[in-house]
Design a protein around this motif. Structure first.
Motif, PDB file in Angstrom:
ATOM      1  N   UNK A  74      -3.703  -6.013  16.625  1.00 57.43           N
ATOM      2  CA  UNK A  74      -2.443  -5.426  16.020  1.00 57.43           C
ATOM      3  C   UNK A  74      -2.132  -4.555  17.294  1.00 57.43           C
ATOM      4  N   UNK A  75      -0.778  -4.390  17.851  1.00 58.55           N
ATOM      5  CA  UNK A  75      -0.219  -3.331  18.666  1.00 58.55           C
ATOM      6  C   UNK A  75      -0.430  -2.095  18.032  1.00 58.55           C
ATOM      7  N   UNK A  76      -0.839  -0.982  18.891  1.00 59.30           N
ATOM      8  CA  UNK A  76      -1.206   0.264  18.414  1.00 59.30           C
ATOM      9  C   UNK A  76       0.273   0.831  17.548  1.00 59.30           C
ATOM     10  N   UNK A  77       1.561   0.644  18.424  1.00 57.84           N
ATOM     11  CA  UNK A  77       2.617   1.145  17.838  1.00 57.84           C
ATOM     12  C   UNK A  77       3.074   0.623  16.434  1.00 57.84           C
ATOM     13  N   UNK A  78       2.306  -0.425  16.082  1.00 64.74           N
ATOM     14  CA  UNK A  78       2.878  -1.302  15.006  1.00 64.74           C
ATOM     15  C   UNK A  78       2.367  -0.688  13.605  1.00 64.74           C
ATOM     16  N   UNK A  79       1.401   0.073  13.612  1.00 62.94           N
ATOM     17  CA  UNK A  79       0.617   0.733  12.558  1.00 62.94           C
ATOM     18  C   UNK A  79       1.665   1.341  11.784  1.00 62.94           C
ATOM     19  N   UNK A  80       2.759   2.135  12.507  1.00 65.62           N
ATOM     20  CA  UNK A  80       3.768   2.803  11.812  1.00 65.62           C
ATOM     21  C   UNK A  80       4.545   2.044  10.843  1.00 65.62           C
ATOM     22  N   UNK A  81       4.616   0.659  10.885  1.00 63.73           N
ATOM     23  CA  UNK A  81       5.208  -0.310   9.950  1.00 63.73           C
ATOM     24  C   UNK A  81       4.883   0.155   8.581  1.00 63.73           C
ATOM     25  N   UNK A  82       3.667   0.784   8.371  1.00 65.88           N
ATOM     26  CA  UNK A  82       2.988   1.181   7.104  1.00 65.88           C
ATOM     27  C   UNK A  82       3.893   2.200   6.573  1.00 65.88           C
ATOM     28  N   UNK A  83       4.404   3.233   7.180  1.00 66.52           N
ATOM     29  CA  UNK A  83       5.224   4.300   6.737  1.00 66.52           C
ATOM     30  C   UNK A  83       6.674   3.610   6.296  1.00 66.52           C
ATOM     31  N   UNK A  84       6.989   2.695   6.794  1.00 66.08           N
ATOM     32  CA  UNK A  84       8.509   2.050   6.461  1.00 66.08           C
ATOM     33  C   UNK A  84       8.301   1.336   5.399  1.00 66.08           C
ATOM     34  N   UNK A  85       7.138   0.566   5.168  1.00 67.44           N
ATOM     35  CA  UNK A  85       6.971  -0.137   3.914  1.00 67.44           C
ATOM     36  C   UNK A  85       6.653   0.824   2.635  1.00 67.44           C
ATOM     37  N   UNK A  86       5.993   1.933   3.046  1.00 61.08           N
ATOM     38  CA  UNK A  86       5.531   2.694   2.031  1.00 61.08           C
ATOM     39  C   UNK A  86       6.894   3.745   1.397  1.00 61.08           C
ATOM     40  N   UNK A  87       8.053   3.852   2.427  1.00 64.81           N
ATOM     41  CA  UNK A  87       9.098   4.459   1.996  1.00 64.81           C
ATOM     42  C   UNK A  87       9.848   3.419   1.128  1.00 64.81           C
ATOM     43  N   UNK A  88       9.878   2.382   1.594  1.00 64.28           N
ATOM     44  CA  UNK A  88      10.848   1.416   0.656  1.00 64.28           C
ATOM     45  C   UNK A  88      10.151   1.045  -0.778  1.00 64.28           C
ATOM     46  N   UNK A  89       8.868   1.043  -0.855  1.00 63.26           N
ATOM     47  CA  UNK A  89       8.121   0.667  -1.936  1.00 63.26           C
ATOM     48  C   UNK A  89       8.216   1.936  -3.151  1.00 63.26           C
ATOM     49  N   UNK A  90       7.877   2.907  -2.456  1.00 64.21           N
ATOM     50  CA  UNK A  90       8.000   4.182  -3.215  1.00 64.21           C
ATOM     51  C   UNK A  90       9.178   4.735  -3.792  1.00 64.21           C
ATOM     52  N   UNK A  91      10.419   4.598  -2.941  1.00 62.47           N
ATOM     53  CA  UNK A  91      11.696   4.506  -3.319  1.00 62.47           C
ATOM     54  C   UNK A  91      12.166   3.680  -4.438  1.00 62.47           C
ATOM     55  N   UNK A  92      11.636   2.426  -4.271  1.00 60.10           N
ATOM     56  CA  UNK A  92      11.987   1.316  -5.469  1.00 60.10           C
ATOM     57  C   UNK A  92      11.118   2.042  -6.524  1.00 60.10           C
ATOM     58  N   UNK A  93       9.951   2.248  -6.574  1.00 59.54           N
ATOM     59  CA  UNK A  93       9.120   2.604  -7.954  1.00 59.54           C
ATOM     60  C   UNK A  93       9.815   4.060  -8.336  1.00 59.54           C
ATOM     61  N   UNK A  94      10.171   4.808  -7.718  1.00 56.43           N
ATOM     62  CA  UNK A  94      10.886   5.931  -8.086  1.00 56.43           C
ATOM     63  C   UNK A  94      12.208   5.802  -8.976  1.00 56.43           C
ATOM     64  N   UNK A  95      12.904   4.886  -8.127  1.00 58.78           N
ATOM     65  CA  UNK A  95      14.259   4.767  -8.723  1.00 58.78           C
ATOM     66  C   UNK A  95      14.547   3.960  -9.858  1.00 58.78           C
TER      67      UNK A  95
END
Length: 468
Positions: A270-291
């Motif tokens: 996995x490219x080193x910079x690609x781990x930040x995708x976890x942040x994007x996915x966490x934002x989307x999933x958390x916002x969906x659960x919250x909303x």
């Protein structure tokens, strides 16, 4: 007069077109060999760089003109505050979801198939976005502020300075209220020195009741709007420090990943910079659960939904947790380095999975799902009507300031300490993370104080004549 929302539509329209022009330019540079170096070892010519930078500049202008102006225009179509909050949540879900797709699917297409196809997909999607926007213009609800808000704030300052020696009377009739303002609208007692800008003197008011000398007299609404902005400034500074810690942690985590085991299976790294995708996915999933789950459940059970400032506070708490997690992971990484006596081997890969870094990335994502939409909703609700788009755009400005300052923070740390040498295996990176934890914790308590101060000022209904 200042047609703010007409300007907003023009800016967004031009921004959409500039986004399209940007993608066209980048697609052309990928498809025409003369516009790019023949290989990675050949330096680009001035002309090639000029074409590339033109595309990047157009993208920057386009993104700045659409990303947050779209949110303002969308929220303007909704009169209910709860509906506006839902709109902001889904705006971020779509935004971060699109970034995640672009950072994975499009990058894979460009790397594995061709750059032309990758940019071609982006061009097609952008063209469809421009078309859908233009088709909907005639249906948008557009409010038209009657004045330039920035000029109005300047008038309040000038008028207040000119009348600084006047006493503040108790009689409400001494204070000017605009022709279309509510007659019972109170002057906020905070920053009472500004109240002098509303004192009526001979020649200030025309026979029809309008202001005849705009740089000597302002309305109660004008003064209250400026006071609101001043009271928000401390909250702005808190959000800048929040961005500093996020930006610094994100940059350092990439460096950590480069020294750790990034293998996924036996054939893929996995490219080193690609781990930040976890942040994007966490934002989307958390916002969906919250909303869709947590916020409606809270409202049904208690008839209460967390306020924007409370959501920002929760987000800041998760940000602290992310800094702590990063520090603990780095502590474990440094122990392994010491056990193998590899401090002087900068290229040595630590036998520790880089997927541990997903944890702080997820914490940051959960935090952003709370504090980012919370900031947008708070500023949109609290800013004067004529400054709604500025209210939303200011969040991006604060983030940008924080990201730039994060580079300054790292430079100071490198110059003042030995924590960040070029060889990360001999560094004391965990100290940097603990420093960020301390800064984030102090900023959290500072934010709470600012929020309480803002609420106290908002609850203060004292009208006039407070302090001479």
């Amino acid at each position: 007069m200042f047609k703010h929302n007409h300007m907003l539509l023009m800016i967004m329209n031009h921004a959409h077109l500039q986004n399209k022009e940007c993608i066209i330019i980048l697609t052309i540079t990928a498809g025409i060999k003369a516009l790019r170096p023949p290989n990675t070892y050949t330096q680009a010519t001035s002309g090639q760089l000029a074409v590339l930078y033109t595309g990047i500049v157009l993208y920057t202008i386009g993104a700045g003109g659409t990303r947050f102006s779209m949110m303002k225009l969308g929220a303007d179509q909704l009169s209910n505050v709860g509906d506006q909050d839902v709109f902001f949540n889904w705006s971020f879900i779509v935004l971060y979801g699109a970034v995640a797709i672009g950072s994975t699917v499009i990058v894979y297409v460009e790397d594995s198939i061709s750059w032309e196809l990758g940019f071609g997909i982006c061009l097609t999607v952008t063209a469809l976005a421009v078309l859908s926007f233009l088709l909907g213009i005639k249906y948008y609800l557009i409010s038209r502020p009657k004045r330039n808000p920035f000029m109005t704030m300047a008038r309040v300052v000038v008028a207040g300075v000119r009348k600084r020696k006047l006493a503040l009377p108790e009689e409400e009739a001494a204070y000017y209220r605009g022709l279309f303002e509510k007659t019972d609208q109170p002057l906020f007692s905070s920053f009472s020195c500004m109240n002098r800008a509303t004192l009526i003197q001979q020649g200030d008011v025309a026979t029809d009741g309008s202001i005849s000398r705009p740089w000597s007299l302002c309305s109660v609404e004008d003064v209250n709007d400026l006071k609101t902005l001043i009271r928000i400034v401390p909250l702005w500074t808190s959000n800048v420090f929040l961005s500093i810690s996020i930006a610094t942690q994100t940059s350092l985590s990439v460096l950590q990943a480069l020294t750790m085991d990034r293998s996924l299976g036996s054939h893929f790294s996995v490219p080193a910079s690609s781990f930040s995708i976890a942040t994007l996915l966490a934002i989307c999933l958390t916002l969906f659960i919250l909303d869709r789950g947590i916020y409606p459940l809270c409202h049904r059970l208690t008839s209460y939904t967390p306020t924007p400032l409370q959501r920002v506070g929760v987000g800041q708490a998760f940000n602290i947790a992310a800094m702590v997690a990063s520090a603990l992971i780095e502590h474990r990484r440094s122990i392994i380095v010491h056990e193998h006596q590899a401090e002087n081997q900068p290229d040595w890969i630590v036998p520790m999975s880089a997927f541990w870094l997903v944890l702080p990335y997820v914490f940051i994502g959960i935090g952003e799902a709370f504090h980012f939409p919370g900031q947008i909703a708070f500023y949109y609700q609290e800013f004067p009507k004529s400054l709604k788009s500025t209210a939303i755009g200011i969040v991006a400005v604060l983030m940008s300031i924080g990201f730039y300052l994060s580079m300054a923070v790292l430079a100071v740390v490198r110059r003042a300490t030995s924590w960040l040498p070029d060889n990360l295996n001999s560094s004391r990176l965990e100290n940097v993370y603990w420093m960020l934890t301390l800064v984030a914790s102090i900023n959290f308590f500072y934010f709470i104080l600012c929020a309480k101060f803002y609420k106290k000022q908002s609850d203060d209904k004292h009208v006039v004549g407070a302090v001479n």
